[in-house]
Design an enzyme around this catalytic site. Structure first.
Site, PDB file in Angstrom:
ATOM      1  N   HIS A  81       0.848  -1.187   0.000  1.00 31.02           N
ATOM      2  CA  HIS A  81       0.000   0.000   0.000  1.00 31.02           C
ATOM      3  C   HIS A  81       0.892   1.248   0.000  1.00 31.02           C
ATOM      4  O   HIS A  81       0.927   2.013   0.951  1.00 31.02           O
ATOM      5  CB  HIS A  81      -0.911  -0.009   1.219  1.00 31.02           C
ATOM      6  CG  HIS A  81      -1.944   1.070   1.184  1.00 31.02           C
ATOM      7  ND1 HIS A  81      -2.800   1.305   2.208  1.00 31.02           N
ATOM      8  CD2 HIS A  81      -2.265   1.979   0.241  1.00 31.02           C
ATOM      9  CE1 HIS A  81      -3.602   2.313   1.913  1.00 31.02           C
ATOM     10  NE2 HIS A  81      -3.288   2.737   0.722  1.00 31.02           N
ATOM     11  N   CYS A  82       1.627   1.399  -1.075  1.00 29.76           N
ATOM     12  CA  CYS A  82       2.501   2.557  -1.180  1.00 29.76           C
ATOM     13  C   CYS A  82       2.433   3.098  -2.605  1.00 29.76           C
ATOM     14  O   CYS A  82       1.955   2.427  -3.512  1.00 29.76           O
ATOM     15  CB  CYS A  82       3.932   2.207  -0.818  1.00 29.76           C
ATOM     16  SG  CYS A  82       4.657   0.945  -1.866  1.00 29.76           S
TER      17      CYS A  82
END
Length: 187
Positions: free
Chosen positions: A164-165
């Protein structure tokens, strides 16, 4: 808040999910409880670069080379910062490599379009596609197929972990040699 037992409802199972509250948050029956519409701004150092992108995509990298640029979302426009950075990299003939982590592509993603354009123009493009992105699993798997067909190196998140970047690494060949540029974001 002052609450008592009549204000709390306990359900016997998970009948209500986050998606069930979306209609309430975006169409609240009381307009005075809604936030005013927000229009993101173009980061100051990227002003005017959108118009120059077709003829001079390297101007984006000139601005970044002068000094790091801090972009704040949602205050600043994603379209005129991160997406502009990737569009410039896809068009710039001096860019050799693009590496990107794609968490939520959304509908008709400009990021995916730029990555495909870059791969088709001969750049080395590697993309980590997160298949467990909330609400975008099907869309992201389709993007992974499109990216692979366009010639991108596609890999997927690790089993049991979520990537989740928002990362983009661009390597550009300049007079002094190869120079990396990065877009690092959270959220």
């Amino acid at each position: 808040l002052i609450l008592d037992n009549t204000d709390v409802f306990v359900l016997p199972c998970n009948l209500v999910g986050l998606a069930d509250f979306m209609s309430i948050s975006f169409s609240a029956p009381f307009p005075e409880h809604r936030d005013a519409p927000h229009t993101p701004r173009v980061p100051k150092r990227f002003e005017g670069l959108e118009e120059k992108l077709l003829m001079e995509p390297g101007k984006v990298f000139n601005q970044i080379r002068k000094q790091d640029i801090l972009v704040e979302y949602p205050k600043h426009s994603f379209k005129h910062s991160s997406a502009l950075f990737l569009r410039a990299a896809a068009r710039d003939t001096k860019v050799r490599v693009i590496k990107c982590c794609l968490y939520r592509g959304g509908d008709d993603s400009p990021l995916v379009a730029s990555l495909i354009r870059a791969a088709k123009s001969g750049k080395e493009v590697s993309v980590l596609v997160e298949l467990k992105a909330s609400f975008d699993e099907v869309q992201n798997s389709e993007y992974a197929r499109k990216l692979r067909r366009a010639g991108c190196n596609v890999s997927y998140g690790m089993l049991g972990l979520k990537a989740h970047c928002k990362l983009i690494l661009v390597v550009r060949e300049e007079e002094s040699g190869f120079r990396p540029y990065a877009n690092i974001a959270t959220g």
